[in-house]
Design a protein around this motif. Sequence first.
Motif, PDB file in Angstrom:
ATOM      1  N   ILE A  88       0.849  -1.192   0.000  1.00  0.00           N
ATOM      2  CA  ILE A  88       0.000   0.000   0.000  1.00  0.00           C
ATOM      3  C   ILE A  88       0.884   1.241   0.000  1.00  0.00           C
ATOM      4  CG2 ILE A  88      -1.899   1.197   1.147  1.00  0.00           C
ATOM      5  CD1 ILE A  88      -2.530  -1.363   2.656  1.00  0.00           C
ATOM      6  N   HIS A  89       0.520   2.244  -0.791  1.00  0.00           N
ATOM      7  CA  HIS A  89       1.262   3.511  -0.801  1.00  0.00           C
ATOM      8  C   HIS A  89       0.614   4.462   0.193  1.00  0.00           C
ATOM      9  CE1 HIS A  89       4.443   5.781  -2.642  1.00  0.00           C
ATOM     10  NE2 HIS A  89       3.654   6.836  -2.757  1.00  0.00           N
ATOM     11  N   ASN A  90       1.400   4.905   1.173  1.00  0.00           N
ATOM     12  CA  ASN A  90       0.902   5.688   2.301  1.00  0.00           C
ATOM     13  C   ASN A  90      -0.105   4.838   3.072  1.00  0.00           C
ATOM     14  OD1 ASN A  90       0.491   7.744   4.117  1.00  0.00           O
ATOM     15  ND2 ASN A  90      -0.838   8.949   2.776  1.00  0.00           N
ATOM     16  N   ALA A  91       0.394   3.731   3.600  1.00  0.00           N
ATOM     17  CA  ALA A  91      -0.463   2.701   4.190  1.00  0.00           C
ATOM     18  C   ALA A  91      -1.296   3.218   5.357  1.00  0.00           C
ATOM     19  CB  ALA A  91       0.401   1.524   4.648  1.00  0.00           C
ATOM     20  N   ASN A  92      -0.801   4.166   6.129  1.00  0.00           N
ATOM     21  CA  ASN A  92      -1.556   4.656   7.282  1.00  0.00           C
ATOM     22  C   ASN A  92      -2.917   5.203   6.866  1.00  0.00           C
ATOM     23  OD1 ASN A  92       0.410   3.941   9.116  1.00  0.00           O
ATOM     24  ND2 ASN A  92       1.356   5.962   9.181  1.00  0.00           N
ATOM     25  N   PHE A  93      -2.955   5.834   5.698  1.00  0.00           N
ATOM     26  CA  PHE A  93      -4.210   6.406   5.211  1.00  0.00           C
ATOM     27  C   PHE A  93      -5.218   5.300   4.909  1.00  0.00           C
ATOM     28  CE2 PHE A  93      -7.029   7.743   1.804  1.00  0.00           C
ATOM     29  CZ  PHE A  93      -7.479   8.988   2.233  1.00  0.00           C
ATOM     30  N   ASP A  94      -4.842   4.363   4.054  1.00  0.00           N
ATOM     31  CA  ASP A  94      -5.778   3.311   3.637  1.00  0.00           C
ATOM     32  C   ASP A  94      -6.139   2.390   4.795  1.00  0.00           C
ATOM     33  OD1 ASP A  94      -5.713   3.420   0.384  1.00  0.00           O
ATOM     34  OD2 ASP A  94      -3.768   3.949   1.230  1.00  0.00           O
ATOM     35  N   VAL A  95      -5.145   2.001   5.587  1.00  0.00           N
ATOM     36  CA  VAL A  95      -5.409   1.092   6.705  1.00  0.00           C
ATOM     37  C   VAL A  95      -6.308   1.773   7.735  1.00  0.00           C
ATOM     38  CG1 VAL A  95      -4.350  -0.135   8.640  1.00  0.00           C
ATOM     39  CG2 VAL A  95      -3.330  -0.267   6.360  1.00  0.00           C
ATOM     40  N   GLY A  96      -6.101   3.058   7.970  1.00  0.00           N
ATOM     41  CA  GLY A  96      -6.965   3.784   8.897  1.00  0.00           C
ATOM     42  C   GLY A  96      -8.421   3.752   8.452  1.00  0.00           C
ATOM     43  N   LEU A 152      -8.004  10.288 -13.887  1.00  0.00           N
ATOM     44  CA  LEU A 152      -8.634  10.419 -12.579  1.00  0.00           C
ATOM     45  C   LEU A 152      -8.087   9.330 -11.663  1.00  0.00           C
ATOM     46  CD1 LEU A 152     -12.358  10.917 -13.689  1.00  0.00           C
ATOM     47  CD2 LEU A 152     -10.880  12.674 -12.683  1.00  0.00           C
ATOM     48  N   HIS A 153      -8.188   9.555 -10.366  1.00  0.00           N
ATOM     49  CA  HIS A 153      -7.775   8.542  -9.405  1.00  0.00           C
ATOM     50  C   HIS A 153      -8.824   7.431  -9.378  1.00  0.00           C
ATOM     51  CE1 HIS A 153      -4.518  10.666  -6.988  1.00  0.00           C
ATOM     52  NE2 HIS A 153      -4.861  11.516  -7.934  1.00  0.00           N
ATOM     53  N   GLY A 154      -8.368   6.193  -9.443  1.00  0.00           N
ATOM     54  CA  GLY A 154      -9.247   5.038  -9.317  1.00  0.00           C
ATOM     55  C   GLY A 154      -8.491   3.969  -8.558  1.00  0.00           C
ATOM     56  N   ALA A 155      -9.156   3.266  -7.640  1.00  0.00           N
ATOM     57  CA  ALA A 155      -8.450   2.335  -6.755  1.00  0.00           C
ATOM     58  C   ALA A 155      -7.806   1.193  -7.532  1.00  0.00           C
ATOM     59  CB  ALA A 155      -9.410   1.789  -5.699  1.00  0.00           C
ATOM     60  N   LEU A 156      -8.527   0.599  -8.484  1.00  0.00           N
ATOM     61  CA  LEU A 156      -7.950  -0.531  -9.214  1.00  0.00           C
ATOM     62  C   LEU A 156      -6.832  -0.064 -10.135  1.00  0.00           C
ATOM     63  CD1 LEU A 156      -8.059  -3.554  -9.718  1.00  0.00           C
ATOM     64  CD2 LEU A 156      -9.701  -3.117 -11.563  1.00  0.00           C
ATOM     65  N   LEU A 157      -7.030   1.040 -10.836  1.00  0.00           N
ATOM     66  CA  LEU A 157      -5.982   1.576 -11.708  1.00  0.00           C
ATOM     67  C   LEU A 157      -4.740   1.933 -10.901  1.00  0.00           C
ATOM     68  CD1 LEU A 157      -4.802   2.739 -14.312  1.00  0.00           C
ATOM     69  CD2 LEU A 157      -6.081   4.848 -13.855  1.00  0.00           C
ATOM     70  N   ASP A 158      -4.931   2.585  -9.762  1.00  0.00           N
ATOM     71  CA  ASP A 158      -3.780   2.966  -8.939  1.00  0.00           C
ATOM     72  C   ASP A 158      -3.082   1.737  -8.359  1.00  0.00           C
ATOM     73  OD1 ASP A 158      -4.381   5.532  -9.550  1.00  0.00           O
ATOM     74  OD2 ASP A 158      -4.936   6.167  -7.535  1.00  0.00           O
ATOM     75  N   ALA A 159      -3.829   0.683  -8.059  1.00  0.00           N
ATOM     76  CA  ALA A 159      -3.206  -0.554  -7.584  1.00  0.00           C
ATOM     77  C   ALA A 159      -2.360  -1.182  -8.678  1.00  0.00           C
ATOM     78  CB  ALA A 159      -4.277  -1.539  -7.108  1.00  0.00           C
ATOM     79  N   GLU A 160      -2.830  -1.131  -9.928  1.00  0.00           N
ATOM     80  CA  GLU A 160      -2.042  -1.658 -11.044  1.00  0.00           C
ATOM     81  C   GLU A 160      -0.742  -0.886 -11.208  1.00  0.00           C
ATOM     82  OE1 GLU A 160      -4.779  -1.257 -14.242  1.00  0.00           O
ATOM     83  OE2 GLU A 160      -5.774  -3.182 -13.878  1.00  0.00           O
ATOM     84  N   LEU A 161      -0.828   0.448 -11.141  1.00  0.00           N
ATOM     85  CA  LEU A 161       0.371   1.273 -11.263  1.00  0.00           C
ATOM     86  C   LEU A 161       1.319   1.026 -10.088  1.00  0.00           C
ATOM     87  CD1 LEU A 161      -1.213   4.654 -12.437  1.00  0.00           C
ATOM     88  CD2 LEU A 161       0.099   3.037 -13.830  1.00  0.00           C
ATOM     89  N   LEU A 162       0.767   0.925  -8.891  1.00  0.00           N
ATOM     90  CA  LEU A 162       1.604   0.711  -7.709  1.00  0.00           C
ATOM     91  C   LEU A 162       2.311  -0.635  -7.785  1.00  0.00           C
ATOM     92  CD1 LEU A 162       2.661   1.571  -4.971  1.00  0.00           C
ATOM     93  CD2 LEU A 162       0.559   0.655  -3.942  1.00  0.00           C
ATOM     94  N   ALA A 163       1.646  -1.646  -8.329  1.00  0.00           N
ATOM     95  CA  ALA A 163       2.293  -2.951  -8.465  1.00  0.00           C
ATOM     96  C   ALA A 163       3.527  -2.839  -9.351  1.00  0.00           C
ATOM     97  CB  ALA A 163       1.311  -3.975  -9.040  1.00  0.00           C
ATOM     98  N   GLU A 164       3.413  -2.121 -10.460  1.00  0.00           N
ATOM     99  CA  GLU A 164       4.561  -1.957 -11.348  1.00  0.00           C
ATOM    100  C   GLU A 164       5.655  -1.126 -10.687  1.00  0.00           C
ATOM    101  OE1 GLU A 164       4.016  -1.329 -15.496  1.00  0.00           O
ATOM    102  OE2 GLU A 164       1.874  -1.783 -15.409  1.00  0.00           O
ATOM    103  N   VAL A 165       5.259  -0.078  -9.972  1.00  0.00           N
ATOM    104  CA  VAL A 165       6.235   0.754  -9.262  1.00  0.00           C
ATOM    105  C   VAL A 165       6.957  -0.065  -8.199  1.00  0.00           C
ATOM    106  CG1 VAL A 165       6.403   2.609  -7.548  1.00  0.00           C
ATOM    107  CG2 VAL A 165       5.184   2.996  -9.697  1.00  0.00           C
ATOM    108  N   TYR A 166       6.219  -0.829  -7.417  1.00  0.00           N
ATOM    109  CA  TYR A 166       6.825  -1.622  -6.344  1.00  0.00           C
ATOM    110  C   TYR A 166       7.821  -2.628  -6.899  1.00  0.00           C
ATOM    111  CZ  TYR A 166       7.303  -5.456  -3.054  1.00  0.00           C
ATOM    112  OH  TYR A 166       7.828  -6.452  -2.270  1.00  0.00           O
ATOM    113  N   LEU A 167       7.432  -3.364  -7.932  1.00  0.00           N
ATOM    114  CA  LEU A 167       8.331  -4.375  -8.486  1.00  0.00           C
ATOM    115  C   LEU A 167       9.555  -3.735  -9.127  1.00  0.00           C
ATOM    116  CD1 LEU A 167       5.666  -6.796  -9.966  1.00  0.00           C
ATOM    117  CD2 LEU A 167       7.137  -7.217  -8.006  1.00  0.00           C
ATOM    118  N   SER A 168       9.368  -2.612  -9.770  1.00  0.00           N
ATOM    119  CA  SER A 168      10.504  -1.915 -10.363  1.00  0.00           C
ATOM    120  C   SER A 168      11.422  -1.353  -9.287  1.00  0.00           C
ATOM    121  CB  SER A 168       9.994  -0.784 -11.268  1.00  0.00           C
ATOM    122  OG  SER A 168      11.068  -0.115 -11.880  1.00  0.00           O
TER     123      SER A 168
END
Length: 240
Positions: A88-96, A152-168
Amino acid sequence: MRQVVLDTETTGLSWEKGNRVVEIGCIELLERRPTGKHFQRYLNPDREMEPGAQEVTGLTRDFLSDKPRFGQVVDEFLDFIRGAELIIHNANFDVGFLDYELSLAGAHFGRIRDHAAVLDTLALARERYPGQRNSLDALCKRLDVDNGHRKLHGALLDAELLAEVYLSMTAGQGDLGLSLAAGATPAQRVVTVEMVVGERRVLRASADEQAAHAARLSRIAKKAGGRALWPQADEPSAAT
């Protein structure tokens, strides 16, 4: 190792002020590879979107009014993330926000960390790139992850981008084409090959093979004026 890359969209910035989750998006990774499985739900928050949140997500109360409430999808959601490591990117926000939603759904659901581990990619990025901007957009630009389709921000789209960012960011694997995971061609998929080096086998020539080799060197020597480039076994080499 099973990982789930997760993002949420909300009605505002603070769950303490009663803001709610309006979208959950999750991408599954198994051994750092996309499986094609995902979880995505729009949710009815039973309240208005704050102007800033509506602007960045494009979501409205009218659009969300016929969507399920969090309590109606909580079991399915927890089944999807259970036992995984959440990226999760900025996990405190989403987990909260998710902990708040779980508390409203029922005390027996506990908290997110009761069901899955959490890794915060914002904290990871700050360690890797201190003093630099580490928003998801900034990381996409830095790591050459294509986010040109993100208007626009979208949860699934942002998760796809974050997956690529994390692995890279963690392995230099670059673009995995996660948005095309379901229909990617073999050339678009990334395959990691693990090479295992075992005990080295040494094969020695038999007596017949050595005799055949010596005979061939003799024939070569005759054609070369009496000496072959490779010496016979009983002849000293130029290196000695």
